[in-house]
Design a protein around this motif. Structure first.
Motif, short mmCIF file in Angstrom:
data_model
loop_
_atom_site.label_atom_id
_atom_site.label_comp_id
_atom_site.label_asym_id
_atom_site.label_seq_id
_atom_site.Cartn_x
_atom_site.Cartn_y
_atom_site.Cartn_z
N ASN A 134 0.81 -1.22 0.00
CA ASN A 134 0.00 0.00 0.00
C ASN A 134 0.84 1.27 0.00
OD1 ASN A 134 -2.58 -1.24 0.03
ND2 ASN A 134 -2.40 -1.62 2.23
N ALA A 135 2.11 1.14 -0.39
CA ALA A 135 3.00 2.30 -0.34
C ALA A 135 2.46 3.47 -1.15
CB ALA A 135 4.39 1.91 -0.83
N GLY A 136 1.80 3.16 -2.26
CA GLY A 136 1.26 4.24 -3.10
C GLY A 136 0.10 4.97 -2.47
N LEU A 137 -0.58 4.33 -1.51
CA LEU A 137 -1.72 4.96 -0.83
C LEU A 137 -1.31 5.65 0.47
CD1 LEU A 137 -4.39 2.14 -1.28
CD2 LEU A 137 -4.10 4.19 -2.67
N ASN A 138 -0.07 5.38 0.90
CA ASN A 138 0.45 5.99 2.12
C ASN A 138 -0.42 5.68 3.33
OD1 ASN A 138 2.34 7.48 3.57
ND2 ASN A 138 1.17 9.39 3.34
N VAL A 139 -0.74 4.37 3.52
CA VAL A 139 -1.50 3.93 4.69
C VAL A 139 -0.70 2.86 5.42
CG1 VAL A 139 -3.75 4.50 3.74
CG2 VAL A 139 -2.77 2.23 3.33
N LYS A 140 -0.94 2.74 6.71
CA LYS A 140 -0.25 1.77 7.55
C LYS A 140 -1.24 0.94 8.35
CE LYS A 140 4.02 3.18 6.65
NZ LYS A 140 5.03 2.31 6.01
N GLU A 141 -0.89 -0.33 8.57
CA GLU A 141 -1.72 -1.23 9.36
C GLU A 141 -1.30 -1.13 10.84
OE1 GLU A 141 -4.30 -3.34 8.46
OE2 GLU A 141 -4.25 -2.34 6.51
N ASP A 142 -1.57 0.00 11.46
CA ASP A 142 -1.09 0.23 12.83
C ASP A 142 -1.75 -0.72 13.83
OD1 ASP A 142 0.58 2.27 11.99
OD2 ASP A 142 -0.98 3.80 12.19
N ILE A 143 -3.06 -0.87 13.75
CA ILE A 143 -3.75 -1.77 14.69
C ILE A 143 -3.33 -3.22 14.44
CG2 ILE A 143 -6.01 -2.65 15.40
CD1 ILE A 143 -7.15 0.10 14.80
N GLY A 144 -3.22 -3.58 13.18
CA GLY A 144 -2.78 -4.93 12.84
C GLY A 144 -1.37 -5.21 13.33
N ARG A 145 -0.50 -4.20 13.31
CA ARG A 145 0.87 -4.39 13.78
C ARG A 145 0.91 -4.67 15.28
NH1 ARG A 145 5.29 -3.77 11.37
NH2 ARG A 145 4.32 -2.63 9.66
N VAL A 146 0.10 -3.97 16.04
CA VAL A 146 0.05 -4.20 17.48
C VAL A 146 -0.38 -5.63 17.78
CG1 VAL A 146 -1.14 -3.56 19.62
CG2 VAL A 146 -0.36 -1.78 18.05
N ARG A 147 -1.40 -6.11 17.07
CA ARG A 147 -1.87 -7.49 17.27
C ARG A 147 -0.79 -8.49 16.87
NH1 ARG A 147 -7.54 -6.00 14.52
NH2 ARG A 147 -8.68 -5.36 16.41
N ALA A 148 -0.15 -8.23 15.73
CA ALA A 148 0.86 -9.16 15.23
C ALA A 148 2.02 -9.28 16.21
CB ALA A 148 1.36 -8.69 13.87
N GLN A 163 -20.74 4.59 -3.26
CA GLN A 163 -21.82 5.49 -3.67
C GLN A 163 -21.65 5.81 -5.14
OE1 GLN A 163 -22.13 8.99 -1.28
NE2 GLN A 163 -23.92 9.78 -2.35
N LYS A 164 -22.75 5.73 -5.89
CA LYS A 164 -22.67 5.95 -7.33
C LYS A 164 -22.23 7.38 -7.64
CE LYS A 164 -25.78 2.33 -8.87
NZ LYS A 164 -26.97 1.96 -9.66
N ASN A 165 -21.45 7.50 -8.72
CA ASN A 165 -20.94 8.79 -9.18
C ASN A 165 -20.04 9.45 -8.15
OD1 ASN A 165 -22.57 8.57 -11.57
ND2 ASN A 165 -24.33 9.31 -10.38
N SER A 166 -19.38 8.62 -7.36
CA SER A 166 -18.46 9.15 -6.35
C SER A 166 -17.33 8.15 -6.15
CB SER A 166 -19.19 9.39 -5.03
OG SER A 166 -18.32 9.91 -4.06
N ALA A 167 -16.17 8.64 -5.71
CA ALA A 167 -15.03 7.75 -5.48
C ALA A 167 -15.30 6.85 -4.29
CB ALA A 167 -13.77 8.59 -5.22
N PRO A 168 -14.88 5.59 -4.37
CA PRO A 168 -15.04 4.69 -3.22
C PRO A 168 -14.30 5.22 -1.99
CG PRO A 168 -14.47 3.46 -5.19
CD PRO A 168 -14.29 4.90 -5.53
N VAL A 169 -14.86 4.95 -0.83
CA VAL A 169 -14.26 5.38 0.43
C VAL A 169 -13.99 4.15 1.29
CG1 VAL A 169 -14.55 6.80 2.51
CG2 VAL A 169 -15.49 7.58 0.31
N VAL A 170 -12.81 4.11 1.93
CA VAL A 170 -12.45 3.02 2.82
C VAL A 170 -12.46 3.54 4.25
CG1 VAL A 170 -10.72 1.31 3.44
CG2 VAL A 170 -10.98 2.00 1.06
N TYR A 171 -13.11 2.80 5.14
CA TYR A 171 -13.13 3.12 6.57
C TYR A 171 -12.37 2.02 7.30
CZ TYR A 171 -16.99 6.16 5.13
OH TYR A 171 -17.77 7.10 4.50
N PRO A 172 -11.09 2.25 7.64
CA PRO A 172 -10.33 1.23 8.37
C PRO A 172 -10.84 1.06 9.80
CG PRO A 172 -8.89 2.85 7.32
CD PRO A 172 -10.27 3.41 7.29
N GLU A 173 -10.48 -0.06 10.38
CA GLU A 173 -10.85 -0.33 11.76
C GLU A 173 -10.25 0.70 12.71
OE1 GLU A 173 -10.26 -3.94 15.03
OE2 GLU A 173 -9.42 -4.09 13.01
N GLU A 174 -10.99 1.06 13.73
CA GLU A 174 -10.50 1.96 14.76
C GLU A 174 -10.05 1.17 15.98
OE1 GLU A 174 -13.77 4.59 15.46
OE2 GLU A 174 -13.58 5.61 13.52
#
Length: 497
Positions: A134-148, A163-174
């Motif tokens: 995911n380097a191109g998206l600049n996101v990190k699996e911070d919660i996943g790293r703690v568990r690992a 949502q139609k006619n709109s860019a997809p949105v991702v909501y990561p776990e909190e």
């Protein structure tokens, strides 16, 4: 997090990939195909790499080789992930948000369990791999790293909004679990991915399994169970996909969990998983699995006495085998393709699995209503879920092989929505059975006799052929020798006369 407005409302799922197998033929076609969808996410269902391996050792006291399982090391896993990222120009898929879970081979040990010595390091290596993907998206699996790092495993959730006619949105776990800012709408998809290795109880050794039958064995561990049950109840998504490496709904497969694994061999855990999903109230739950080097669409009917014996359908889609499958010989090891008898192994592998589908009582495999055929494929494959019509209550799932679409199912979401709650949600009373009927013992025994007989016959057929050929050659040479001796004697006899 908003994704590119150019990506499609689709998610790809795949498993069982050995980056050391050359990217040629069907494997190359499959990767090229995956890159054509411009998918919004790519989800690993286990075995992204093969860290453990099977070594063939020869002993001085025997002419027969002895296979030995060698467990993965942290350095080998890191090397394989790096190899996948740097030498396979098809991965990572540029458009996609990458995540997923592990199974035994990227965990590092065949049929691995909670006692694997480097489980936290192997989980951390996978999280590093996902972050690099995911380097191109600049996101990190911070919660996943703690568990690992804590040895809890590789599990979590992501929610997508289409949502139609709109860019997809991702909501990561909190940190608290299910993301709090997900809109309550009919265009969201929640993906729960589970780790069935880091907290899994070991399967009994020897023949103890015949007595224990997996009773009391746990698959996820209490921490992961509590996380799953709490977050399923929080989900407001229109579709809820529950992903893990091992098949959940399969029945009557190999009875020994040291040879072949699935949730049926862990009946208490299987019952808890199914009831956690069915009693949670989540809309349109779909199970998704890997591991078995083929694809299948499984279907069961689940009935609850406390709901006036009302029944509902639960589906599971299995997708497995990017680089190897039953049609191409199921072994993941690249060196096995160098055997001089490799093509015979392919013949044996392919026909054995087709025969198994014909004679075994696998009544949970869906029958396509339009073709009348079982929904399975033993070719290399991956799965694609298209959510373009999710607001209209439809989701299309496909299993795609190098030759094209092998399985297609359009889910009418209303048909797989939950029965309204009218009882104690803590009751675990759902009973799920194959939708084409319970397994009959005679049918099961017949299937075992036919499939085992096929293996014995064709596995030893080359030996029989060589023995027969040798005997025929010996007979012909003996006859020739006798003829020569007879002629020689006759000539000498004629000379003296």
């Amino acid at each position: 997090m908003k994704l590119s407005p150019l990506v499609s409302p689709s998610i790809l799922f795949a498993s069982c990939n050995n980056p050391l197998i050359p990217i040629t033929g069907g494997v190359e076609k499959l990767w090229r195909s995956m890159n054509t969808h411009n998918a919004s996410a790519f989800v690993w269902g286990g075995d992204a790499v093969y860290g453990d391996r099977l070594e063939i050792q020869y002993r001085n006291d025997s002419i027969f080789p002895k296979p030995k399982r060698v467990e993965a090391t942290e350095n080998r896993l890191k090397y394989l992930y790096s190899h996948l990222l740097s030498t396979n120009h098809y991965y990572p898929i540029p458009s996609a948000y990458h995540f997923g879970t592990v199974d035994d081979h990227d965990f590092g040990k065949n049929n691995g369990d909670k006692y694997f010595s480097i489980k936290s390091k192997s989980a951390s290596a996978f999280v590093d791999f996902v972050d690099q993907s995911n380097a191109g998206l600049n996101v990190k699996e911070d919660i996943g790293r703690v568990r690992a790092e804590a040895g809890q495993g590789v599990y979590g959730l992501k929610v997508f909004s289409y949502q139609k006619n709109s860019a997809p949105v991702v909501y990561p776990e909190e940190a608290e679990g299910y993301p709090s800012d997900v809109p309550d709408s009919n265009n969201t998809v929640a993906i729960f991915y589970l780790d069935c290795r880091s907290n899994k109880d070991p399967w009994p050794k020897g023949f103890d399994f015949l007595l224990q039958k997996g009773l009391g064995l746990d698959m996820l561990g209490e921490t992961q169970w509590n996380w799953l049950e709490e977050n399923l109840k929080k989900s407001n998504a229109r579709v809820n996909i529950i992903l893990n490496g091992l098949q959940v709904l399969s029945q009557s497969r190999v009875p020994n969990g040291n040879l072949a694994e699935d949730w049926e061999k862990f009946p208490d855990s299987r019952n808890r998983l199914l009831n956690s999903v069915l009693n949670s109230g989540v809309r349109a739950p779909i199970l998704l699995t890997g591991d078995v080097h083929m694809s299948q669409l499984l279907r069961v009917t689940c009935t609850s006495p406390s709901r006036n014996s009302s029944s509902r359908t639960l589906y599971e889609l299995t997708t497995s085998g990017i680089t190897h499958s039953w049609s191409t010989f199921f072994s993941p090891q690249a060196e096995h393709r160098e055997f001089w008898y490799y093509f015979y192994l392919c013949f044996l592998s392919r026909n054995f699995m087709h025969l198994s589908h014909l004679v075994m009582p696998w009544n949970e495999i869906n029958i396509d209503s339009s073709t009348g055929k079982m929904d399975y494929s033993i070719e290399l494959n991956y799965a694609k879920f298209d959510f373009g019509e999710i607001e209209e209550g439809r989701v299309k799932a496909q299993v795609i092989t190098p030759a094209g679409v092998a399985i297609e199912k359009i889910f009418d979401l209303a048909d797989i929505d939950p029965i309204p709650a009218n009882h104690d949600e803590n009751e675990n009373d759902y009973d799920c059975v194959p939708y084409r009927g319970e397994v009959k013992v005679l049918h099961l025994l017949f299937g075992y006799v036919i499939t085992v007989g096929f293996l014995i016959l064709f596995a030893f057929l080359p030996v029989f052929g060589m023995i027969g050929g040798g005997l025929y050659l010996f007979w012909r040479l003996s006859v020739s020798a006798m003829n020569i001796m007879t002629i020689t004697i006759e000539r000498k006899k004629h000379k003296f006369e």
